[in-house]
Write an enzyme that holds these catalytic residues in place. Structure first.
Site, PDB file in Angstrom:
ATOM      1  CB  THR A  92      -0.809   0.097   1.161  1.00 60.90           C
ATOM      2  OG1 THR A  92      -0.122   0.132   2.143  1.00 60.90           O
ATOM      3  CG2 THR A  92      -1.732  -1.314   1.465  1.00 60.90           C
ATOM      4  CB  ALA A 105       2.625   0.987  -4.393  1.00 63.84           C
ATOM      5  CB  SER A 106       1.352   6.094  -6.021  1.00 64.84           C
ATOM      6  OG  SER A 106       0.753   6.728  -4.919  1.00 64.84           O
ATOM      7  CB  SER A 107       5.089   8.876  -3.847  1.00 62.29           C
ATOM      8  OG  SER A 107       4.417   9.023  -2.756  1.00 62.29           O
ATOM      9  CB  ILE A 154       8.950   3.978   1.790  1.00 66.14           C
ATOM     10  CG1 ILE A 154       9.984   4.942   2.516  1.00 66.14           C
ATOM     11  CG2 ILE A 154       9.307   2.768   2.391  1.00 66.14           C
ATOM     12  CD1 ILE A 154       9.833   5.204   3.953  1.00 66.14           C
ATOM     13  N   GLY A 155       7.057   3.442  -0.514  1.00 65.95           N
ATOM     14  CA  GLY A 155       6.273   2.297  -1.119  1.00 65.95           C
ATOM     15  C   GLY A 155       6.660   2.064  -2.667  1.00 65.95           C
ATOM     16  CB  SER A 179       8.048   6.803  12.156  1.00 60.67           C
ATOM     17  OG  SER A 179       8.745   7.778  12.386  1.00 60.67           O
ATOM     18  CE1 TYR A 206       3.271  10.291   9.876  1.00 63.21           C
ATOM     19  CE2 TYR A 206       5.332  10.401  11.186  1.00 63.21           C
ATOM     20  CZ  TYR A 206       4.707   9.818  10.144  1.00 63.21           C
ATOM     21  OH  TYR A 206       5.530   8.908   9.310  1.00 63.21           O
TER      22      TYR A 206
END
Length: 334
Positions: free
Chosen positions: A16, A18-20, A22-23, A145, A158
């Site tokens: 998930t 996945a478009s930028s 780390i993914g 994190s 966060y």
């Protein structure tokens, strides 16, 4: 059931976010190793491009447009994976959003959206993956994190979500091990990583956002994720800087508080006015970028991470030395 993880070229991997960042780094690295991929994010246009590129380079991938904050969307990811490949072997919960702002300033609406993605997205993905993997085995990999261990100002909520991810991941691991389900559950804890994270974050400040140093390349996180997909690991911290923060907070929490109070906020913003306030919090952002715009030095590799993943004896020495340093600093400050 014993945990036995397949080599990457025999795996179907769900990723998930996945478009930028780390993914995307993980998708590219896994494709090169021969894994079949199921890539998910909210950005259909970028997912199409990424899948097309992977296939052009000889890889195998499909995509699913999904908002992980919605359980039905996460179920759709699993259903598509099973429909295409008959199964999946590793599920990577990477999707995440961020907010920079003081706790009393951030709206309830924005905080709830943060939790929907960062916490409930991980919960939905993990439980749906575990249901499929029981009695067949596999790996669940959750992205926490360094702020799963250390809270910092301006990213307080966060930090809260990443503490929640750690608590959930630890509890899930215990329950699955108690059941002897044959599933490896790993928490990846990156330090500052040069991804579009600051550009995608909701910005409540009046200045451009950045990351506190030291900052590492996203490919190093992808390397840790692929290691966890093939080796049973409880958790992996990416970056020695993050490990030092975690150890300092554990052994000298007052010192870590003092450091954060006096230095951290200044390191999270640039001396430039904010250019825009748009973010990927409530909708898909401008994806497709693996790297961010960090202006300082980016470390391509982490000796600590690679030793922690590959050489446990070296890890023990590194941790012991870091712990002694934190203890010495605490006594000096006192």
């Amino acid at each position: 059931m014993d945990i036995s993880l397949k080599p990457l070229n025999k795996q179907v991997m769900v990723i998930t976010g996945a478009s930028s960042g780390i993914g995307l780094a993980t998708a590219k690295a896994a494709a090169k190793e021969g894994a079949s991929l199921v890539l998910a994010s909210r950005n259909k246009e970028e997912l199409e491009k990424i899948v097309e590129q992977i296939k052009a380079e000889g890889g195998e991938a499909i995509y699913v447009v999904a908002d992980v904050g919605k359980k039905e969307d996460v179920q759709k990811i699993a259903d598509k994976a099973i429909e295409k490949y008959g199964q999946f072997d590793t599920w990577v919960n990477d999707a995440g959003v961020a907010i920079y702002g003081r706790l009393e300033e951030v709206s309830d609406e924005d905080n709830k959206r943060l939790f929907d993605t960062n916490v409930w997205g991980v919960v939905y993905g993990s439980l749906i993956a575990a249901k499929h993997m029981k009695n067949r085995g596999g790996a669940i990999i959750n992205l926490g994190s360094v702020v799963s261990d250390v809270a910092i100002p301006l990213q307080g909520m966060y930090s809260t979500t990443k503490h929640a991810v750690k608590g959930f991941t630890d509890a899930l691991r215990i329950e699955l091990e108690e059941e002897k389900a044959g599933i490896s559950v790993t928490l990846i804890k990156p330090s500052g990583i040069n991804t579009p994270y600051p550009e995608h974050a909701m910005n409540y400040t009046d200045r451009e956002l950045t990351l506190p140093p030291p900052v590492y390349a996203p490919e190093e996180v992808a390397n840790a994720i692929l290691y966890a997909a093939t080796h049973q690991k409880r958790d992996i911290m990416v970056g020695g800087g993050g490990k030092m923060m975690s150890l300092t907070n554990k052994y000298a929490p007052g010192l870590m508080d003092w450091i954060s109070e006096n230095f951290m906020s200044k390191q999270e913003v640039k001396n430039k006015p904010a250019r825009h306030k748009d973010s990927s919090l409530h909708h898909a952002g401008e994806d497709g970028n693996l790297h961010g715009n960090y202006e300082g030095h980016v470390r391509k590799k982490s000796f600590y991470t690679r030793s922690a993943a590959m050489r446990p004896l070296i890890t023990g020495a590194v941790v012991a030395g870091a712990g002694a340093a934190a203890y010495a600093l605490s006594n000096r400050k006192g």
